[in-house]
Design a protein around this motif. Structure first.
Motif, short mmCIF file in Angstrom:
data_model
loop_
_atom_site.label_atom_id
_atom_site.label_comp_id
_atom_site.label_asym_id
_atom_site.label_seq_id
_atom_site.Cartn_x
_atom_site.Cartn_y
_atom_site.Cartn_z
N THR A 24 44.99 -36.23 43.74
CA THR A 24 44.16 -35.71 44.83
C THR A 24 43.95 -36.79 45.89
OG1 THR A 24 43.01 -34.23 43.27
CG2 THR A 24 41.93 -34.67 45.39
N GLY A 25 43.69 -38.01 45.44
CA GLY A 25 43.52 -39.11 46.38
C GLY A 25 44.75 -39.36 47.22
N TYR A 26 45.92 -39.24 46.62
CA TYR A 26 47.17 -39.43 47.35
C TYR A 26 47.25 -38.44 48.53
CZ TYR A 26 52.21 -39.10 48.31
OH TYR A 26 53.44 -39.05 48.91
N HIS A 27 46.97 -37.18 48.26
CA HIS A 27 47.07 -36.18 49.32
C HIS A 27 45.95 -36.31 50.34
CE1 HIS A 27 50.58 -34.12 47.83
NE2 HIS A 27 50.06 -34.07 46.62
N LEU A 28 44.77 -36.72 49.91
CA LEU A 28 43.69 -36.97 50.87
C LEU A 28 44.07 -38.12 51.81
CD1 LEU A 28 40.57 -36.60 48.54
CD2 LEU A 28 41.05 -35.19 50.55
N VAL A 130 33.41 -31.94 47.33
CA VAL A 130 33.52 -32.61 46.04
C VAL A 130 34.70 -32.01 45.29
CG1 VAL A 130 32.45 -33.05 43.80
CG2 VAL A 130 31.07 -33.20 45.87
N VAL A 131 35.57 -32.86 44.80
CA VAL A 131 36.69 -32.43 43.96
C VAL A 131 36.41 -32.90 42.54
CG1 VAL A 131 39.17 -32.50 43.56
CG2 VAL A 131 38.29 -32.63 45.90
N VAL A 132 36.23 -31.97 41.62
CA VAL A 132 35.99 -32.30 40.22
C VAL A 132 37.34 -32.45 39.54
CG1 VAL A 132 34.93 -31.57 38.06
CG2 VAL A 132 33.79 -31.08 40.23
N ALA A 133 37.69 -33.69 39.22
CA ALA A 133 38.95 -34.00 38.54
C ALA A 133 38.66 -34.82 37.31
CB ALA A 133 39.89 -34.75 39.49
N ALA A 134 37.59 -34.45 36.62
CA ALA A 134 37.08 -35.25 35.51
C ALA A 134 37.82 -35.02 34.21
CB ALA A 134 35.59 -34.97 35.31
N LEU A 326 33.60 -27.09 47.26
CA LEU A 326 33.73 -27.50 45.86
C LEU A 326 35.10 -27.11 45.34
CD1 LEU A 326 32.34 -28.72 43.34
CD2 LEU A 326 31.61 -26.39 42.75
N TYR A 327 35.75 -28.05 44.65
CA TYR A 327 37.11 -27.84 44.17
C TYR A 327 37.26 -28.41 42.75
CZ TYR A 327 37.85 -27.29 49.19
OH TYR A 327 37.76 -26.88 50.50
N PHE A 328 38.25 -27.88 42.04
CA PHE A 328 38.62 -28.39 40.73
C PHE A 328 40.12 -28.69 40.71
CE2 PHE A 328 34.67 -26.27 39.84
CZ PHE A 328 34.10 -26.99 38.79
N VAL A 329 40.50 -29.77 40.04
CA VAL A 329 41.90 -30.10 39.84
C VAL A 329 42.07 -30.62 38.41
CG1 VAL A 329 43.84 -31.56 40.55
CG2 VAL A 329 42.27 -30.69 42.28
N GLY A 330 43.14 -30.15 37.75
CA GLY A 330 43.48 -30.69 36.44
C GLY A 330 42.98 -29.90 35.25
N ALA A 349 46.74 -30.41 43.43
CA ALA A 349 45.97 -31.30 44.30
C ALA A 349 46.36 -31.09 45.76
CB ALA A 349 46.20 -32.75 43.90
N GLU A 350 47.64 -30.91 46.02
CA GLU A 350 48.09 -30.68 47.40
C GLU A 350 47.50 -29.39 47.96
OE1 GLU A 350 52.26 -30.66 49.96
OE2 GLU A 350 52.32 -30.30 47.78
N PHE A 351 47.47 -28.34 47.14
CA PHE A 351 46.91 -27.06 47.59
C PHE A 351 45.43 -27.22 47.93
CE2 PHE A 351 44.76 -23.03 46.97
CZ PHE A 351 45.58 -22.12 47.62
#
Length: 387
Positions: A24-28, A130-134, A326-330, A349-351
């Motif tokens: 996610t950080g890469y695409h941000l 906020v992207v929740v990628a925990a 609010l977003y979720f990834v992973g 993450a790109e989406f």
């Protein structure tokens, strides 16, 4: 809240610095958006370093790279736990990602205007997004009846397992026959009798590490990414099973377990008189029980009404439409079978970042291509050992 706490506003806060958060950080970064990644571990990759010592990834290195930087070394090797952790650390440095380690988020809320991210330290963040990628694998699942087992039987969950030295002498019952259970059962069979409990999850019908199979393996991962999704009938049918049980065996095969002397037994059904009872009524004498029964996500820190009755976020491809920003990834099968896999998080993450950038609306900061000082695609200068 202490008056000494620091308050900082950042456009986007990413919670979690594992593969999903880093992708996610890469695409941000490529989009030029201001953001920070908050990671609980003291080092990037610690979520992998804390798993069992002999762990190797179930997928070949060719499929273990994150966006922009292939995993270095032999395409058809299987990286160890520590090698992949080092790759994640090198990836964050290569992409120049703003990761803050040793930061545990204890509460996520909304104050009516912005998201509020409270940490165990001295910092509180407000954010537009906020992207929740925990990570999905946060809280170990162990059946309630485990507490009734005779205290003389040594019990461990896979999250605490490091190696055979932790177990008492004698037979071990591995409960859970998925990839982790099969991998650990095979390791333990070298030093003791091993019983493997649980339904067979199926397996891919070829040896993924053999040269003759190299043409088939990309097809498998294509299926995971593009065919087994929430948009296809096949994917929608499979998704509940994956969420409830396990994916097919990938590297370890039933033949490997049989050759090593691992004995398959029925599903573990309960405890009677201090001993485990299997679904067929048998009560094996064991000195150890290793629970490879999976995990459930920890969402207790998310103080937002965004979950359904099963505790799953109501989202579409990671976008929580009922809670803008609010977003979720992973998460497991978030969009596709590959969503929680290393080779699947980049697309999700790109989406999410594309949606986030469109929602935010204002002009981004001067865009910097993540990894602009890019080393060789084979990892030169990253300090990552070959897989």
């Amino acid at each position: 809240m202490s008056s000494e706490q620091r308050h900082e506003h950042i456009e986007t806060v990413v919670v979690g610095g594992g593969q999903a958060g880093l992708a996610t950080g890469y695409h941000l970064a490529r989009s030029g958006r201001p953001f920070v990644i908050l990671e609980t571990g003291g080092r990037i990759g610690d979520c992998w370093r804390e798993r069992w010592d002999s762990l190797r990834l179930f997928s070949p290195a060719r499929f273990d790279g994150l966006p922009g930087l292939p995993y270095p070394g032999d395409d058809w090797s299987f990286p160890t736990r520590d090698e992949f952790a080092d790759y994640l650390q090198a990836y964050a440095a290569w992409a120049e990602l703003p990761v803050r380690t040793g930061v545990r988020v204890r509460r996520l809320s909304y104050d009516g205007t912005r998201y509020v991210v409270e940490t165990d330290g001295e910092s509180t963040y407000t954010a537009d997004n906020v992207v929740v990628a925990a990570g999905y694998d946060r809280l170990p699942k162990v059946p309630d009846f485990a507490a009734e087992l005779d205290p003389d039987v040594r019990q461990l969950h896979a999250v605490s397992y490091r190696g055979p030295r932790q177990l008492a002498d004698g037979t071990v019952l591995v409960v859970g026959a998925g990839n982790s259970g099969a991998d650990i059962a095979l390791e333990l069979s070298a030093s003791r009798r091993v019983l493997l409990s649980g339904p067979h999850p199926g397996q891919i019908p070829w040896r993924i590490e053999r040269r003759v199979s190299w043409a088939l393996t990309p097809v498998l991962f294509f299926l995971f990414r593009h065919v087994l999704t929430v948009r296809t009938p096949m994917g929608r049918k499979l998704r509940p099973r994956v969420l409830a049980h396990s994916a097919p065996l990938i590297r370890v095969k039933s033949g490997d377990l049989k050759a090593a002397g691992v004995e398959r037994v029925a599903r573990t059904a309960g405890v009677r008189d201090g001993r485990l009872e299997l679904a067929d009524g048998t009560r094996p004498e064991v000195a150890n029980v290793l629970w490879c029964t999976g995990f459930r996500p920890d969402v207790s820190w998310i103080d937002l009404d965004v979950f359904d009755a099963d505790g799953e976020p109501v989202q579409r491809r990671g976008v929580v439409e009922g809670r803008p920003g609010l977003y979720f990834v992973g998460r497991l099968f978030q969009y596709a079978m590959a969503s929680s896999m290393i080779q699947g998080v980049g697309r999700d993450a790109e989406f999410v970042v594309r949606h986030l950038a469109g929602r935010t609306g204002r002009a981004p900061v001067a865009a910097r291509a993540a990894g602009s000082r890019k080393p060789s695609a084979r990892g030169a200068g990253t300090g990552v050992s070959p897989g």
